[in-house]
Design a protein around this motif. Sequence first.
Motif, mmCIF file in Angstrom:
data_model
loop_
_atom_site.group_PDB
_atom_site.id
_atom_site.type_symbol
_atom_site.label_atom_id
_atom_site.label_comp_id
_atom_site.label_asym_id
_atom_site.label_seq_id
_atom_site.Cartn_x
_atom_site.Cartn_y
_atom_site.Cartn_z
ATOM 1 N N LEU A 146 0.838 -1.206 0.000
ATOM 2 C CA LEU A 146 0.000 0.000 0.000
ATOM 3 C C LEU A 146 0.876 1.260 0.000
ATOM 4 C CD1 LEU A 146 -2.906 -0.971 2.441
ATOM 5 C CD2 LEU A 146 -3.115 -0.417 0.004
ATOM 6 N N LYS A 147 1.974 1.222 0.750
ATOM 7 C CA LYS A 147 2.915 2.344 0.764
ATOM 8 C C LYS A 147 3.529 2.546 -0.621
ATOM 9 C CE LYS A 147 4.426 1.655 5.574
ATOM 10 N NZ LYS A 147 5.572 1.224 6.403
ATOM 11 N N LEU A 148 3.971 1.455 -1.223
ATOM 12 C CA LEU A 148 4.588 1.536 -2.552
ATOM 13 C C LEU A 148 3.589 2.054 -3.587
ATOM 14 C CD1 LEU A 148 6.666 -1.772 -2.796
ATOM 15 C CD2 LEU A 148 7.550 0.552 -2.667
ATOM 16 N N ASN A 149 2.342 1.592 -3.517
ATOM 17 C CA ASN A 149 1.320 2.010 -4.473
ATOM 18 C C ASN A 149 1.008 3.499 -4.357
ATOM 19 O OD1 ASN A 149 1.199 -0.542 -5.449
ATOM 20 N ND2 ASN A 149 -0.824 -1.043 -4.657
ATOM 21 N N ALA A 150 1.042 4.020 -3.125
ATOM 22 C CA ALA A 150 0.788 5.451 -2.916
ATOM 23 C C ALA A 150 1.891 6.286 -3.564
ATOM 24 C CB ALA A 150 0.693 5.755 -1.428
ATOM 25 N N GLN A 151 3.137 5.836 -3.424
ATOM 26 C CA GLN A 151 4.273 6.537 -4.045
ATOM 27 C C GLN A 151 4.184 6.457 -5.571
ATOM 28 O OE1 GLN A 151 7.647 4.550 -2.384
ATOM 29 N NE2 GLN A 151 7.235 5.246 -0.291
ATOM 30 N N LYS A 152 3.814 5.276 -6.070
ATOM 31 C CA LYS A 152 3.714 5.064 -7.509
ATOM 32 C C LYS A 152 2.609 5.940 -8.109
ATOM 33 C CE LYS A 152 2.625 1.516 -10.921
ATOM 34 N NZ LYS A 152 2.165 0.128 -11.143
ATOM 35 N N LYS A 153 1.488 6.079 -7.401
ATOM 36 C CA LYS A 153 0.368 6.875 -7.887
ATOM 37 C C LYS A 153 0.783 8.330 -8.118
ATOM 38 C CE LYS A 153 -4.424 8.102 -6.895
ATOM 39 N NZ LYS A 153 -5.529 8.043 -5.931
ATOM 40 N N LYS A 154 1.583 8.876 -7.201
ATOM 41 C CA LYS A 154 2.056 10.259 -7.352
ATOM 42 C C LYS A 154 2.931 10.398 -8.598
ATOM 43 C CE LYS A 154 1.894 11.552 -2.454
ATOM 44 N NZ LYS A 154 2.694 11.953 -1.263
ATOM 45 N N ARG A 155 3.809 9.410 -8.815
ATOM 46 C CA ARG A 155 4.689 9.456 -9.986
ATOM 47 C C ARG A 155 3.870 9.381 -11.276
ATOM 48 N NH1 ARG A 155 7.722 5.631 -7.174
ATOM 49 N NH2 ARG A 155 7.089 4.023 -8.670
ATOM 50 N N VAL A 156 2.912 8.457 -11.310
ATOM 51 C CA VAL A 156 2.093 8.254 -12.502
ATOM 52 C C VAL A 156 1.309 9.512 -12.835
ATOM 53 C CG1 VAL A 156 0.096 7.002 -13.434
ATOM 54 C CG2 VAL A 156 1.936 5.743 -12.293
ATOM 55 N N GLU A 157 0.771 10.195 -11.819
ATOM 56 C CA GLU A 157 0.022 11.427 -12.056
ATOM 57 C C GLU A 157 0.902 12.498 -12.699
ATOM 58 O OE1 GLU A 157 -1.539 12.348 -8.227
ATOM 59 O OE2 GLU A 157 -3.225 10.956 -8.389
ATOM 60 N N GLY A 158 2.157 12.578 -12.260
ATOM 61 C CA GLY A 158 3.104 13.526 -12.858
ATOM 62 C C GLY A 158 3.428 13.160 -14.295
ATOM 63 N N TYR A 159 3.586 11.851 -14.556
ATOM 64 C CA TYR A 159 3.876 11.391 -15.905
ATOM 65 C C TYR A 159 2.707 11.678 -16.843
ATOM 66 C CZ TYR A 159 7.631 8.625 -13.711
ATOM 67 O OH TYR A 159 8.735 8.224 -13.007
ATOM 68 N N GLN A 160 1.490 11.477 -16.353
ATOM 69 C CA GLN A 160 0.318 11.634 -17.213
ATOM 70 C C GLN A 160 0.100 13.088 -17.626
ATOM 71 O OE1 GLN A 160 -3.146 9.655 -15.603
ATOM 72 N NE2 GLN A 160 -2.495 7.711 -16.468
ATOM 73 N N ASP A 161 0.433 14.013 -16.741
ATOM 74 C CA ASP A 161 0.352 15.432 -17.115
ATOM 75 C C ASP A 161 1.253 15.712 -18.323
ATOM 76 O OD1 ASP A 161 -1.437 15.970 -15.119
ATOM 77 O OD2 ASP A 161 0.048 16.756 -13.713
ATOM 78 N N PHE A 162 2.466 15.196 -18.262
ATOM 79 C CA PHE A 162 3.419 15.372 -19.360
ATOM 80 C C PHE A 162 2.921 14.678 -20.623
ATOM 81 C CE2 PHE A 162 7.748 13.885 -21.114
ATOM 82 C CZ PHE A 162 7.853 14.996 -21.933
ATOM 83 N N PHE A 181 11.848 14.692 -20.475
ATOM 84 C CA PHE A 181 11.982 13.262 -20.201
ATOM 85 C C PHE A 181 13.075 13.026 -19.176
ATOM 86 C CE2 PHE A 181 9.746 12.226 -24.263
ATOM 87 C CZ PHE A 181 8.920 11.216 -23.790
ATOM 88 N N GLU A 182 14.209 13.677 -19.385
ATOM 89 C CA GLU A 182 15.356 13.502 -18.484
ATOM 90 C C GLU A 182 15.045 14.019 -17.089
ATOM 91 O OE1 GLU A 182 18.381 15.514 -20.665
ATOM 92 O OE2 GLU A 182 18.647 13.870 -22.116
#
Length: 418
Positions: A146-162, A181-182
């Motif tokens: 659950l901790k890992l998924n919460a961290q991953k969700k934040k990253r994915v949201e940032g990626y999706q904006d881009f 990208f970098e």
Amino acid sequence: MGEDRMEKDPFKRMFGSLEELVDQIRGVLECPVTIEDVNHRLLAYSTHDDQTDTARIATIISRKVPEKVINRLWKERVIPQLMQSGEPLRIPKIKEIGLGNRVAISIRNHNEVLGYIWAVEEESALTENKLKLLKLAAQSARTELLKLNAQKKKRVEGYQDFFWELLTGHFQDHKKIKERFEDLNIKPPSPFAVLAFQFKEEITPKIEQKIIYLITTSQKINITFYAAMENEFIILAAPPEPALSEKIFIEFIQFFIDQMKTRFNIRHISGATGTIYDRYEKVESSYQEALKVLRLKEQFTEEIQHVYSYQQLGIFRYLEVILEKKRKEPYEHPAIEKLIKYDTEHRTNLLATLEAFIDHDSNVSDTAKKLHVHMNTLNYRLKRITDIGKVDLKNTNTKLSLYLELKIRRMEKKSPHL
């Protein structure tokens, strides 16, 4: 630990990492263990002896379960069972994929599957007591995932904006896009294409999970970004090798549609890929091309049902442009006008016969089968078409112009405001 001795809960404590937890599980169960996320990516693994099976070694080396192993586990109904139940499942050896005897259990948060624990049964099978301990281990792993998924969700949201900025043409400078990208610590795909899938209904979070599972585990193409919007799922992907053509994307689209139906009973999906590019400002172009393929496939379900790429569209790529020109300069082919008038007055279907004949490349046998008529009947109709429409059906230019006029006419009926 004694065979019949059951500890209260050897996992009921704080673990600094999944690696600590997996080592604890290995110590308690006395066998090699791995922990995977829900998409079968390796999160942590314990030590093992020199005799471990090849499936485990391949998983550790690539940090994910090999596709052939996942496919076989689906075929054997192993993964569906793990998805449906929180109980330990014993999996007998499958020699063809290098898989030794296993016991697996899903890590769950209520009804949601977060991941899996796999224990290798080496010399002896796990006892009932150890199976109960494995269930306790899965409960402990739940907190960590659950901790890992919460961290991953934040990253994915940032990626999706881009990703949406790329899809909508927000950036027009190749160098600046590469720098972005970098900044996100993502390897820029090159070459790449945008793939779009259209579902019959809106994509719910539950369906999205199944989509992500499939695209993550397939390993056929390298996926950089993905996003869902209403009934559309979009992917930015690269071929496994730069030299590969769009064929790899077409094969993936066919695989995706087939497996969504086979594994999850989700049907009526249409998929397409835009052109492959190596300039990042072309992401929007590839996306719009994929959408155009989907739009035309919906309008011409028979003619281009097996078309999956913008390149495969052929002359259909230009129909919208020709239609727009026709609206500015109204024109109706004389032969078509005559056939429409004749069909209306005599309740015949000569125009439909003409279109079927041209669709089947002037093949009388195939056209007759399509129309469910005898070849003599078809030949009679073709003679009437020639006489009434004053057309030469042996002339390639004549047939091509009629073909375009008929398709544009149908497009105009389906898209009056295009």
